[in-house]
Design a protein around this motif. Structure first.
Motif, mmCIF file in Angstrom:
data_model
loop_
_atom_site.group_PDB
_atom_site.id
_atom_site.type_symbol
_atom_site.label_atom_id
_atom_site.label_comp_id
_atom_site.label_asym_id
_atom_site.label_seq_id
_atom_site.Cartn_x
_atom_site.Cartn_y
_atom_site.Cartn_z
ATOM 1 N N ARG A 1 -50.206 22.329 9.618
ATOM 2 C CA ARG A 1 -51.526 22.658 9.104
ATOM 3 C C ARG A 1 -51.672 22.362 7.618
ATOM 4 O O ARG A 1 -52.683 22.678 7.018
ATOM 5 N N GLY A 2 -50.712 21.770 7.020
ATOM 6 C CA GLY A 2 -50.794 21.453 5.606
ATOM 7 C C GLY A 2 -49.503 20.854 5.120
ATOM 8 O O GLY A 2 -48.583 20.597 5.891
ATOM 9 N N GLY A 3 -49.446 20.621 3.809
ATOM 10 C CA GLY A 3 -48.213 20.129 3.226
ATOM 11 C C GLY A 3 -48.106 18.622 3.176
ATOM 12 O O GLY A 3 -47.003 18.081 3.320
ATOM 13 N N PHE A 4 -49.223 17.927 2.969
ATOM 14 C CA PHE A 4 -49.180 16.470 2.920
ATOM 15 C C PHE A 4 -49.619 15.912 1.573
ATOM 16 O O PHE A 4 -49.820 14.716 1.438
ATOM 17 N N SER A 5 -49.781 16.758 0.570
ATOM 18 C CA SER A 5 -50.027 16.263 -0.777
ATOM 19 C C SER A 5 -48.728 15.645 -1.296
ATOM 20 O O SER A 5 -47.635 15.961 -0.807
ATOM 21 N N PRO A 6 -48.807 14.729 -2.289
ATOM 22 C CA PRO A 6 -47.572 14.124 -2.820
ATOM 23 C C PRO A 6 -46.557 15.159 -3.294
ATOM 24 O O PRO A 6 -45.359 15.013 -3.048
ATOM 25 N N VAL A 7 -47.024 16.222 -3.954
ATOM 26 C CA VAL A 7 -46.076 17.224 -4.452
ATOM 27 C C VAL A 7 -45.454 18.005 -3.300
ATOM 28 O O VAL A 7 -44.280 18.383 -3.353
ATOM 29 N N ALA A 8 -46.215 18.243 -2.209
ATOM 30 C CA ALA A 8 -45.657 18.929 -1.041
ATOM 31 C C ALA A 8 -44.617 18.052 -0.349
ATOM 32 O O ALA A 8 -43.565 18.535 0.089
ATOM 33 N N LEU A 9 -44.893 16.756 -0.242
ATOM 34 C CA LEU A 9 -43.918 15.841 0.350
ATOM 35 C C LEU A 9 -42.668 15.758 -0.514
ATOM 36 O O LEU A 9 -41.554 15.603 0.003
ATOM 37 N N ARG A 10 -42.838 15.885 -1.824
ATOM 38 C CA ARG A 10 -41.686 15.903 -2.731
ATOM 39 C C ARG A 10 -40.816 17.127 -2.467
ATOM 40 O O ARG A 10 -39.584 17.048 -2.495
ATOM 41 N N VAL A 11 -41.460 18.267 -2.200
ATOM 42 C CA VAL A 11 -40.728 19.485 -1.879
ATOM 43 C C VAL A 11 -39.953 19.313 -0.566
ATOM 44 O O VAL A 11 -38.776 19.669 -0.467
ATOM 45 N N LYS A 12 -40.612 18.765 0.448
ATOM 46 C CA LYS A 12 -39.961 18.590 1.750
ATOM 47 C C LYS A 12 -38.780 17.622 1.644
ATOM 48 O O LYS A 12 -37.723 17.863 2.260
ATOM 49 N N ALA A 13 -38.954 16.544 0.899
ATOM 50 C CA ALA A 13 -37.854 15.592 0.729
ATOM 51 C C ALA A 13 -36.668 16.250 0.041
ATOM 52 O O ALA A 13 -35.500 15.998 0.394
#
Length: 573
Positions: free
Chosen positions: A382-394
């Protein structure tokens, strides 16, 4: 007739009149000002700049500001030159004069201004010659009032240093609203950010200006930041400034190869973030809740959506620092998030600052974001696809892969449980990579996003390398997957221009070291095999990596140590 009019295409702009972003992306621009429709629809109005010869672009203006600032600094360093336009003022002079005693007579404060240079003579030498080793020493007195004793710079100087730092803030993931930060220098001193944060930002402004004249003042700002750190810890309402400054100090030290100090400040930032409850910023709870304990850490409620967003971004800044550099430093993470971990991260994924400015805060604050990501729960989608969120996931994948691979041969490890965890993580990485902008499209993105996605792609494939590397010696499939991930990282470098290196995330350096280790293993394999096979391709890939690592080491000295080790290994082949 009307139908024909409705299909008439919009007038084509004269060549050279389109905004810089549309020109780079080869998109049709309508020439609207202050922001064209393409940039507005992409939610990048601040990135819409025109270079039509009638005015200067933001980049040109910033360059001129930097040149002007460096000229002012040279004037300050000239003992024979005095300029009233850069005179430093004590903001508390009037307050002191109202209740002054005879002991203040003749002091700098009693004159209302300080006419000497804000930079001590010792800082004109190389920054390395005056670096402070270890953690800051305590002040001779129990408390040093930084607010009242430190000289204040002019608003113009402070804002110029912030402008220099602004385009580099993604390298340390500082989640501050830059407009508010610039405006804050016009307020009374006690309403500004604590000097520990502002001086840390000024330190970075000097650092990224290497080898220009401004970089010679690194040691001065480093000293001021470390001195202010002790003072800031006295104030309950300055904890966020302390955490953000500690992150900036940590990345600064780590980038310069000063790993002990970098680790110290990273650990401090992570511990404080948990103690003041940033891991549950949306629930406004602190991890220190017992009546028997003293709890000075609980933050006051945020004033608005932007302040709430800054807290969310600050937590994820600390999380990324903790996860990524724990791998490099071979230390356990400080922020736990297991099913039985204490405390548990209950946070929305981070968003771009523009979303917080618009009041669009993700209100899904009751789910365990990182845990649901690894457990593949529906809430994660439901979320987490901003560049900074993807940076967190990586970053989370990077640390998890390293941790899992390091435990596979431990005596207490259960084979079946390890296999399940391994397959789950392998699936997560394989599913994550296709959600990213393809590497061949990075050149069409705006600069900030390009540099962020380079880091994300590199971390994700470095996670693959960490996961498979221990098994490559015996398992051909693992060997091939590891090698494929390394070669993908080599392909990313083809999209990095020389001007991009100074804007890359420092964590890319250690990731590239893993890539080179994998390629050298392949080189050894080829040159020890029979019949003989040409090793020119893999040697070319290693040469590409060394070129990139040398470029990065010019910005981040930490990389220089890795380059020297790689060259030593290659000389023995």
């Amino acid at each position: 007739m009307a139908s024909n009019q409705s299909t008439t295409p919009p007038p084509t702009l004269q060549r050279g009149k389109a905004c810089l972003r549309c020109r780079k992306r080869k998109m049709r621009c309508d020439g609207s000002k202050p922001a064209c429709q393409q940039c507005t629809r992409a939610k990048q109005p601040e990135g819409c700049h025109y270079d039509d010869g009638k005015g200067k672009t933001r980049t040109q203006l910033l360059r001129e500001n930097i040149e002007r600032l460096e000229q002012r600094i040279r004037e300050l360093e000239d003992s024979e030159h005095t300029s009233q336009s850069i005179t430093l003022h004590d903001p508390h002079h009037h307050r002191r004069s109202e209740s002054s005693s005879s002991s203040l007579t003749g002091s700098p404060a009693s004159t209302g201004f300080i006419s000497h240079s804000p930079f001590p003579p010792s800082v004109n030498s190389s920054p390395q010659s005056s670096w402070i080793q270890g953690i800051p020493s305590p002040s001779p007195t129990p408390f040093k009032d930084i607010y009242h004793e430190e000289p204040q710079f002019t608003i113009e100087l402070a804002q110029t240093l912030v402008d220099i730092f602004s385009s580099h803030r993604h390298q340390c993931l500082l989640g501050l609203h830059m407009g508010r930060l610039r405006e804050s220098f016009t307020r009374p001193v006690m309403e500004q950010h604590h000097p520990v944060l502002t001086n840390a930002i000024f330190l970075w402004a000097c650092y990224i200006s290497r080898p220009g004249p401004l970089s010679t003042h690194e040691s001065y700002y480093l000293s001021r930041t470390l001195d202010a750190l002790t003072d800031a810890l006295q104030y309950h309402n300055r904890l966020l400034d302390v955490i953000q400054a500690s992150c900036l100090l940590s990345v600064y030290f780590l980038s310069n190869g000063r790993t002990l100090e970098g680790s110290y400040h990273a650990n401090a930032a992570a511990s404080l973030a948990i103690q003041c409850g940033l891991h549950g910023a949306m629930t406004n709870r602190s991890s220190v809740e017992t009546t028997a304990s003293i709890s000075p850490f609980k933050l006051d409620p945020p004033k608005d959506a932007i302040e709430q967003g800054e807290r969310i971004l600050t937590f994820w800044q600390v999380f990324v620092l903790d996860r990524c550099w724990s791998v490099v430093l071979h230390k356990p993470v400080i922020i736990p998030d297991g099913s039985d971990g204490y405390p548990s991260i209950i946070m929305p994924w981070p968003q771009d600052m523009e979303e917080y400015v618009a009041g669009h805060i993700d209100d899904l604050h009751s789910f365990h974001s990182v845990r649901s990501f690894f457990e593949r729960q529906v809430t994660n989608l439901r979320g987490g696809f901003s560049p900074v969120a993807l940076r967190v996931k990586a970053s989370a994948l990077f640390e998890r892969a390293h941790h899992l691979a390091s435990t596979w041969d431990q005596p207490l490890a259960t084979p079946s449980a390890f296999t399940d965890d391994f397959q789950t993580l392998e699936y997560m990485i394989a599913r994550f990579i296709p959600t990213l902008i393809p590497v061949h499209q990075l050149d069409a993105t705006v600069p900030d996003q390009k540099h962020t996605y380079i880091a994300i792609h590199t971390l994700a494939h470095a996670a693959m390398i960490h996961l498979y590397f221990p098994f490559g010696a015996e398992d051909p499939i693992s060997y091939e997957k590891c090698l494929r991930a390394a070669r993908f990282c080599v392909s990313i470098i083809k999209h990095i221009a020389d001007s991009d290196y100074e804007l890359l995330d420092p964590i890319i350096g250690p990731c590239w070291t893993c890539v080179v280790d994998t390629l050298i293993r392949e080189l050894n394999m080829i040159e020890s095999s029979w019949p003989l096979v040409s090793s020119s391709d893999v040697r070319s890939e290693i040469a590409t990596m060394l070129y990139a690592m040398n470029n990065l080491s010019a910005r981040f000295p930490l990389m220089g140590y890795s380059v020297a080790k790689v060259q030593k290994r290659l000389s023995g082949l």
